[in-house]
Design an enzyme around this catalytic site. Structure first.
Site, PDB file in Angstrom:
ATOM      1  N   GLY A  13       1.720 -17.314  -7.846  1.00 16.63           N
ATOM      2  CA  GLY A  13       2.648 -16.171  -7.909  1.00 16.63           C
ATOM      3  C   GLY A  13       4.089 -16.609  -8.108  1.00 16.63           C
ATOM      4  O   GLY A  13       4.398 -17.800  -8.131  1.00 16.63           O
ATOM      5  N   LYS A  73     -16.137 -13.380  -6.347  1.00 16.71           N
ATOM      6  CA  LYS A  73     -15.775 -11.959  -6.180  1.00 16.71           C
ATOM      7  C   LYS A  73     -16.966 -11.166  -5.641  1.00 16.71           C
ATOM      8  O   LYS A  73     -16.822 -10.290  -4.789  1.00 16.71           O
ATOM      9  CB  LYS A  73     -15.316 -11.379  -7.526  1.00 16.71           C
ATOM     10  CG  LYS A  73     -13.984 -11.944  -8.001  1.00 16.71           C
ATOM     11  CD  LYS A  73     -12.841 -11.418  -7.153  1.00 16.71           C
ATOM     12  CE  LYS A  73     -11.528 -12.048  -7.465  1.00 16.71           C
ATOM     13  NZ  LYS A  73     -10.420 -11.560  -6.650  1.00 16.71           N
ATOM     14  N   ARG A 123     -15.495 -20.988 -25.302  1.00 17.20           N
ATOM     15  CA  ARG A 123     -14.974 -21.410 -24.004  1.00 17.20           C
ATOM     16  C   ARG A 123     -16.091 -21.225 -22.975  1.00 17.20           C
ATOM     17  O   ARG A 123     -16.782 -20.195 -23.006  1.00 17.20           O
ATOM     18  CB  ARG A 123     -13.770 -20.517 -23.666  1.00 17.20           C
ATOM     19  CG  ARG A 123     -12.947 -20.962 -22.515  1.00 17.20           C
ATOM     20  CD  ARG A 123     -11.675 -20.141 -22.397  1.00 17.20           C
ATOM     21  NE  ARG A 123     -11.918 -18.744 -22.032  1.00 17.20           N
ATOM     22  CZ  ARG A 123     -10.951 -17.864 -21.783  1.00 17.20           C
ATOM     23  NH1 ARG A 123      -9.692 -18.220 -21.888  1.00 17.20           N
ATOM     24  NH2 ARG A 123     -11.241 -16.626 -21.458  1.00 17.20           N
ATOM     25  N   TYR A 173     -16.122 -18.070 -10.501  1.00 14.99           N
ATOM     26  CA  TYR A 173     -15.102 -17.045 -10.239  1.00 14.99           C
ATOM     27  C   TYR A 173     -15.779 -15.699  -9.956  1.00 14.99           C
ATOM     28  O   TYR A 173     -15.519 -15.050  -8.934  1.00 14.99           O
ATOM     29  CB  TYR A 173     -14.147 -16.926 -11.430  1.00 14.99           C
ATOM     30  CG  TYR A 173     -13.282 -15.695 -11.361  1.00 14.99           C
ATOM     31  CD1 TYR A 173     -12.290 -15.589 -10.404  1.00 14.99           C
ATOM     32  CD2 TYR A 173     -13.485 -14.620 -12.229  1.00 14.99           C
ATOM     33  CE1 TYR A 173     -11.511 -14.447 -10.308  1.00 14.99           C
ATOM     34  CE2 TYR A 173     -12.710 -13.472 -12.145  1.00 14.99           C
ATOM     35  CZ  TYR A 173     -11.730 -13.384 -11.181  1.00 14.99           C
ATOM     36  OH  TYR A 173     -10.970 -12.261 -11.079  1.00 14.99           O
ATOM     37  N   SER A 182     -13.823  -7.869  -9.973  1.00 16.05           N
ATOM     38  CA  SER A 182     -13.732  -8.180 -11.400  1.00 16.05           C
ATOM     39  C   SER A 182     -15.014  -7.816 -12.137  1.00 16.05           C
ATOM     40  O   SER A 182     -16.112  -7.859 -11.561  1.00 16.05           O
ATOM     41  CB  SER A 182     -13.496  -9.685 -11.543  1.00 16.05           C
ATOM     42  OG  SER A 182     -13.682 -10.082 -12.866  1.00 16.05           O
ATOM     43  N   GLY A 204     -18.279 -20.196 -19.923  1.00 15.87           N
ATOM     44  CA  GLY A 204     -18.282 -19.083 -18.971  1.00 15.87           C
ATOM     45  C   GLY A 204     -17.859 -17.743 -19.555  1.00 15.87           C
ATOM     46  O   GLY A 204     -17.709 -16.766 -18.823  1.00 15.87           O
ATOM     47  N   ASP A 205     -17.663 -17.659 -20.889  1.00 14.79           N
ATOM     48  CA  ASP A 205     -17.229 -16.400 -21.516  1.00 14.79           C
ATOM     49  C   ASP A 205     -18.423 -15.527 -21.936  1.00 14.79           C
ATOM     50  O   ASP A 205     -19.206 -15.932 -22.788  1.00 14.79           O
ATOM     51  CB  ASP A 205     -16.429 -16.702 -22.796  1.00 14.79           C
ATOM     52  CG  ASP A 205     -14.947 -16.889 -22.551  1.00 14.79           C
ATOM     53  OD1 ASP A 205     -14.486 -16.610 -21.434  1.00 14.79           O
ATOM     54  OD2 ASP A 205     -14.252 -17.311 -23.498  1.00 14.79           O
TER      55      ASP A 205
HETATM   56  N1  UFG Z   1      -9.418 -16.104 -26.063  1.00 18.19           N
HETATM   57  C1  UFG Z   1      -9.270 -16.814 -27.242  1.00 18.19           C
HETATM   58  N2  UFG Z   1      -8.220 -17.671 -27.355  1.00 18.19           N
HETATM   59  C2  UFG Z   1      -7.327 -17.863 -26.356  1.00 18.19           C
HETATM   60  C3  UFG Z   1      -7.473 -17.132 -25.159  1.00 18.19           C
HETATM   61  C4  UFG Z   1      -8.535 -16.259 -25.044  1.00 18.19           C
HETATM   62  O1  UFG Z   1     -10.076 -16.709 -28.170  1.00 18.19           O
HETATM   63  O2  UFG Z   1      -6.400 -18.676 -26.537  1.00 18.19           O
HETATM   64  C5  UFG Z   1     -10.537 -15.164 -25.932  1.00 18.19           C
HETATM   65  C6  UFG Z   1     -11.483 -15.530 -24.803  1.00 18.19           C
HETATM   66  O3  UFG Z   1     -12.434 -16.484 -25.250  1.00 18.19           O
HETATM   67  C7  UFG Z   1     -12.095 -14.176 -24.476  1.00 18.19           C
HETATM   68  C8  UFG Z   1     -10.987 -13.183 -24.806  1.00 18.19           C
HETATM   69  O4  UFG Z   1     -10.055 -13.902 -25.598  1.00 18.19           O
HETATM   70  O5  UFG Z   1     -13.166 -13.944 -25.312  1.00 18.19           O
HETATM   71  C9  UFG Z   1     -10.288 -12.671 -23.580  1.00 18.19           C
HETATM   72  O6  UFG Z   1      -9.927 -13.795 -22.790  1.00 18.19           O
HETATM   73  P1  UFG Z   1      -8.966 -13.692 -21.542  1.00 18.19           P
HETATM   74  O7  UFG Z   1      -8.820 -15.072 -20.989  1.00 18.19           O
HETATM   75  O8  UFG Z   1      -7.740 -12.950 -21.887  1.00 18.19           O
HETATM   76  O9  UFG Z   1      -9.772 -12.784 -20.528  1.00 18.19           O
HETATM   77  P2  UFG Z   1     -11.239 -12.987 -19.949  1.00 18.19           P
HETATM   78  O10 UFG Z   1     -12.079 -11.944 -20.580  1.00 18.19           O
HETATM   79  O11 UFG Z   1     -11.741 -14.360 -19.994  1.00 18.19           O
HETATM   80  O12 UFG Z   1     -10.954 -12.790 -18.420  1.00 18.19           O
HETATM   81  C10 UFG Z   1     -10.874 -11.562 -17.862  1.00 18.19           C
HETATM   82  C11 UFG Z   1     -10.100 -11.645 -16.572  1.00 18.19           C
HETATM   83  C12 UFG Z   1     -10.848 -12.450 -15.573  1.00 18.19           C
HETATM   84  C13 UFG Z   1     -12.249 -11.927 -15.451  1.00 18.19           C
HETATM   85  C14 UFG Z   1     -12.922 -11.912 -16.786  1.00 18.19           C
HETATM   86  C15 UFG Z   1     -14.307 -11.345 -16.740  1.00 18.19           C
HETATM   87  O13 UFG Z   1      -8.839 -12.217 -16.802  1.00 18.19           O
HETATM   88  O14 UFG Z   1     -10.206 -12.379 -14.338  1.00 18.19           O
HETATM   89  O15 UFG Z   1     -12.174 -11.110 -17.655  1.00 18.19           O
HETATM   90  O16 UFG Z   1     -15.143 -12.085 -17.597  1.00 18.19           O
HETATM   91  F1  UFG Z   1     -12.967 -12.677 -14.639  1.00 18.19           F
END
Ligand code: UFG
Length: 331
Positions: A38, A147, A284, A143, A119, A286-287
Site C-alpha cells: 500500500g 481467498k 502466464r 491466491y 475474488s 495460473g491464468d
Molecule cells: N495480461 C497481458 N499482458 C500483461 C498483463 C496482463 O496479456 O502485461 C493479460 C493477462 O494474461 C490476463 C489479462 O491480461 O489474461 C488480465 O490480467 P490482469 O493481471 O490485469 O488481471 P487477472 O485477470 O490476472 O487478475 C485479476 C485480479 C486478481 C484475481 C484474478 C482472477 O487482479 O486479483 O483476476 O483470476 F485473482
C-alpha cells in the site's frame, strides 16, 4: 458522528477507494496497513491511520477496542496470481494466517461483522459463463485458494460464533477515483490496464500479451472489468445488508460482460489516441481463459448495479489518474 469502521489494507488500491467513499457517506473509517504493497499517500490525511500487520493480534485487539470499531472491512492481502504459484507460503501466511489473526482479535473485542475482499479466482476455470455464485469453486492458483479458504473460515465462524460476513468476489477491478487523485499503483505492476497506459502509452514500450491460443473469440483471455467506484459502492451496500442479515454469504461483483486482452488494447488506443505496440509471448501461469460474472444476486440482495459499464469509460478513468500521476504515489 457516523459509524466507526476499521479498514484493513486501506492504503491499497481497493481499500483506499472504499475509505474515501466511507468518508463521503458520513462514516468514520480507521485505516490499518503494513505498507508492504500500500501507499501512505493513498490514505486521506484526516483519516486515523496505523501502520500495523494483521498478524500483530494483541495490538489489533487493543486498537479495535480503543477505536470503538463496529464493523471491519478486510482488503489486506497479496494478490498476484503468478507470484502465488511461485511462492504459495507467502500467500497462505499473509492471506489466511493474517485473516485468522484479525478474526481472533475481533472475537477478543466482541466485533462480529466483516466485509471481505474475495475474488473471481475462487472459481478457477469455470464450467459455465456467466458464473453464478453457486458455481463450484476450484481455484487453480494459491491466491484463489487462499481467498476460498478465508470464505470457508468465515462460514465456520458464523456457525460457531455467530460472526456475520459478506465476501465480495471481485472480477477485474480497474479505473480510479473521480478526481484522478488516487488510482492503481502496484509495484511491480502486473495488471493489464495500468500496464497498457503506463508502459504502452506513456513510455511507448511494447506490451507483452500472455498467450494467443486460448479458446476465446480472438485467442486472448477474456475478463469482466468492473470500475473501482462501482466496487466501492457495493461495500457500502454490504455494510447496510449486514445490519439486517445474520449471515455468512458471498456475492459476485462484475459487469456481466467480457472483453479480451486485444479488445482492451484497442479500447485504450481509442481513449488515449496513442498507438500501442504489443507482442504475443507465452501464457502466464495460473491464468484462466475466460471469467465473466453473473451479478444478479448482488442486485437482488444488495440492490447493487454497476454504473460505469463501458470499457471506454473505465479506461478513461484509469487514464486520468496515470496521465496526472505518471509516477503513481511516488510523485
Ligand atoms: N495480461 C497481458 N499482458 C500483461 C498483463 C496482463 O496479456 O502485461 C493479460 C493477462 O494474461 C490476463 C489479462 O491480461 O489474461 C488480465 O490480467 P490482469 O493481471 O490485469 O488481471 P487477472 O485477470 O490476472 O487478475 C485479476 C485480479 C486478481 C484475481 C484474478 C482472477 O487482479 O486479483 O483476476 O483470476 F485473482
Amino acid at each position: 458522528m457516523g459509524k466507526r469502521v476499521l479498514v484493513c489494507g486501506g492504503a491499497g488500491y481497493i481499500g483506499s477507494h472504499v475509505t474515501r467513499l466511507l468518508i463521503e457517506r458520513g462514516y468514520y473509517p480507521v485505516v490499518i496497513d503494513n505498507l508492504t504493497t500500500g501507499h501512505r499517500a493513498a490514505v486521506p490525511i484526516s483519516c486515523p491511520y496505523y501502520q500495523l500487520d494483521l498478524r500483530c493480534q494483541e495490538l489489533l485487539s487493543t486498537l479495535l477496542k480503543q477505536e470503538k470499531i463496529s464493523t471491519v472491512f478486510h482488503f489486506a492481502a497479496y494478490s498476484l496470481v503468478s507470484e502465488s504459484v511461485r511462492n504459495p507460503y507467502k500467500y497462505y501466511a499473509n492471506n489466511v494466517q493474517g485473516t485468522l489473526s484479525l478474526l481472533e482479535a475481533m472475537r477478543q473485542s466482541g466485533i462480529q461483522s466483516l466485509i471481505f475482499s474475495s475474488s473471481a479466482a475462487v472459481y478457477g476455470n469455470p464450467g459455465m459463463l456467466p458464473i453464478p455464485e453457486d458455481h463450484p469453486t476450484h481455484p487453480i492458483n494459491p491466491y484463489g485458494e487462499s481467498k476460498l479458504l478465508v470464505e470457508r473460515i468465515l462460514r465456520d465462524y458464523h456457525t460457531a460464533y455467530g460472526f456475520r460476513s459478506v465476501a465480495l468476489r471481485y472480477f477485474n477491478a480497474c479505473g480510479a477515483w473521480s478526481d484522478g487523485e488516487i488510482g492503481e499503483d502496484h509495484r511491480p505492476e502486473t495488471h493489464l490496464i495500468p500496464l497498457i497506459l503506463k508502459r504502452g502509452v506513456l513510455a511507448g514500450e511494447t506490451l507483452p500479451i500472455f498467450g494467443h491460443d486460448y479458446p476465446t473469440h480472438d485467442g486472448t483471455p477474456v475478463r469482466d472489468y468492473i470500475h473501482i467506484s462501482d466496487l466501492a459502492e457495493a461495500h457500502i451496500l454490504a455494510l447496510h445488508y449486514l445490519e439486517h442479515h445474520h449471515v455468512a454469504t458471498h456475492f459476485n461483483l462484475g459487469n456481466e460482460r467480457g472483453y479480451s486482452v486485444l479488445q482492451v488494447v484497442q479500447a485504450s488506443q481509442h481513449v488515449t489516441g496513442h498507438q500501442i505496440k504489443y507482442e504475443f509471448v507465452d501464457r502466464r501461469q495460473g491464468d484462466p481463459a475466460e471469467l465473466i460474472a453473473q451479478s444478479a444476486t448482488a442486485l437482488l440482495h444488495l440492490g447493487w448495479k454497476p454504473e460505469k459499464s463501458t470499457l471506454e469509460e473505465m479506461i478513461a478513468s484509469a487514464w486520468e489518474w496515470h496521465r496526472k500521476h505518471p509516477e503513481g504515489f511516488r510523485a
